[in-house]
Design an enzyme around this catalytic site. Structure first.
Site, PDB file in Angstrom:
ATOM      1  N   LYS A  56      -1.832  -1.300  -3.770  1.00 42.96           N
ATOM      2  CA  LYS A  56      -2.786  -0.190  -3.824  1.00 42.96           C
ATOM      3  C   LYS A  56      -1.967   1.091  -3.909  1.00 42.96           C
ATOM      4  O   LYS A  56      -1.112   1.344  -3.048  1.00 42.96           O
ATOM      5  CB  LYS A  56      -3.665  -0.160  -2.575  1.00 42.96           C
ATOM      6  N   TYR A 116       0.860  -1.185   0.000  1.00 40.79           N
ATOM      7  CA  TYR A 116       0.000   0.000   0.000  1.00 40.79           C
ATOM      8  C   TYR A 116       0.897   1.236   0.000  1.00 40.79           C
ATOM      9  O   TYR A 116       1.630   1.481   0.959  1.00 40.79           O
ATOM     10  CB  TYR A 116      -0.927  -0.045   1.218  1.00 40.79           C
ATOM     11  N   ILE A 165      -9.289   0.312  -4.612  1.00 38.15           N
ATOM     12  CA  ILE A 165      -9.701   0.318  -3.207  1.00 38.15           C
ATOM     13  C   ILE A 165     -10.094   1.760  -2.922  1.00 38.15           C
ATOM     14  O   ILE A 165      -9.239   2.649  -2.906  1.00 38.15           O
ATOM     15  CB  ILE A 165      -8.577  -0.167  -2.282  1.00 38.15           C
TER      16      ILE A 165
END
Length: 295
Positions: free
Chosen positions: A164, A136, A206
């Site tokens: 992400k 992330y 996301i």
């Protein structure tokens, strides 16, 4: 192990009561609202879920509630990032025991590890679990940026399956995609760039705004996958005002306030974050009305 993160995965808010406790009934209501909205997964305890403000036990309970209420209808991805390796490992192992499908691990924050230390961090987390792991990248919040070179190396670790990207840098997102293979999932983390990420070959998003407008964001993805790029782009444009409304309050409270207006009791931010001003609330209400999310 082969698991490919894809589709629209809401970064869920954590509903909080006036007493500062987790509002489990609202969390269950939100879980069902999102699944009924057609989302392809759920992501509790991320940045929008105020992971940084929650205790270990609170995170555990939130994950347990979402996994239980989901009942296997969609995959559950849990945020298990932390400043230290030992805390990230402990959170990841807890999430695995709770029955999640995958975890998302943000870079350490406050400190600035170099690439060698960062690789040791992610490798240790990946080796500590049998779950698929998503990197992330959120340099605006953490001060640590994940380079394309780093992602290429990390993608060779067996259970690191994607990233992400909340950097807001579409060139960087595109490099992640260009330089990894088809099995590696690159997901948009900036809600205004979902369509752009899909155009480059990304696998989905996301998205925080999916808490409020799951059907709109699902339309971006599903129209794109069906080859109807015009409809996908139109849905992306419809979504933009909601994402830009984040400036109406201190992150991450605006999405909570939107849910409150829609009848899901998300509460306000965990102090010191609070609510938004009456003027900002009216602006938000008008945005929701124009999106046909309020009567």
């Amino acid at each position: 192990m082969y698991f490919q993160p894809k589709g629209i995965i809401p970064a869920m808010v954590t509903p909080i009561t006036k007493e500062g406790k987790i509002n489990e009934s609202a969390l269950r209501k939100l879980t069902n609202y999102l699944i009924e909205g057609g989302v392809h997964g759920l992501f509790p305890v991320g940045s929008q879920g105020e992971f940084y403000a929650l205790t270990f036990e609170e995170k555990k309970r939130i994950i347990e509630v979402v996994v239980e209420e989901t009942g296997g209808r969609v995959p559950v991805y849990a945020g298990t990032g932390a400043i230290t390796t030992r805390d990230a490992v402990a959170l990841t192992q807890m999430a695995e025991s709770a029955g999640v499908s995958a975890v998302s691990v943000v870079t350490p924050y406050f400190i600035k590890p170099n690439d060698s230390e960062l690789m040791e961090f992610f490798t240790a987390v990946a080796k500590a679990t049998r779950l698929p792991v998503l990197l992330y990248n959120n340099v605006g919040r953490t001060g640590v940026n994940i380079s394309a070179d780093f992602v290429v190396k990390a993608s060779n670790i067996e259970n690191i399956v994607g990233i992400k990207d909340s950097s807001g840098d579409l060139t960087l997102t595109a490099e992640y995609i260009r330089r990894t293979d088809e099995k590696f999932s690159v997901l948009a983390g900036r809600d205004t760039l979902i369509y752009g990420t899909l155009c480059y070959g990304g696998k989905g998003a996301i998205a925080a705004t999916a808490n409020v407008a799951p059907k709109v964001i699902v339309e971006i993805y599903e129209a794109f996958m069906a080859g109807d790029h015009k409809r996908a782009l139109a849905a992306q444009y419809r979504l933009a005002p909601l994402r830009l409304a984040f400036d109406l309050g201190t992150f991450p409270v605006v999405i909570k306030e939107a849910l409150n207006l829609m009848g899901i009791e998300a509460g306000v931010g965990i102090p010191p974050v609070g609510g938004i001003s009456p003027k900002a609330k009216e602006e938000l209400r008008e945005i929701l009305k124009k999106m046909e999310l309020l009567q």
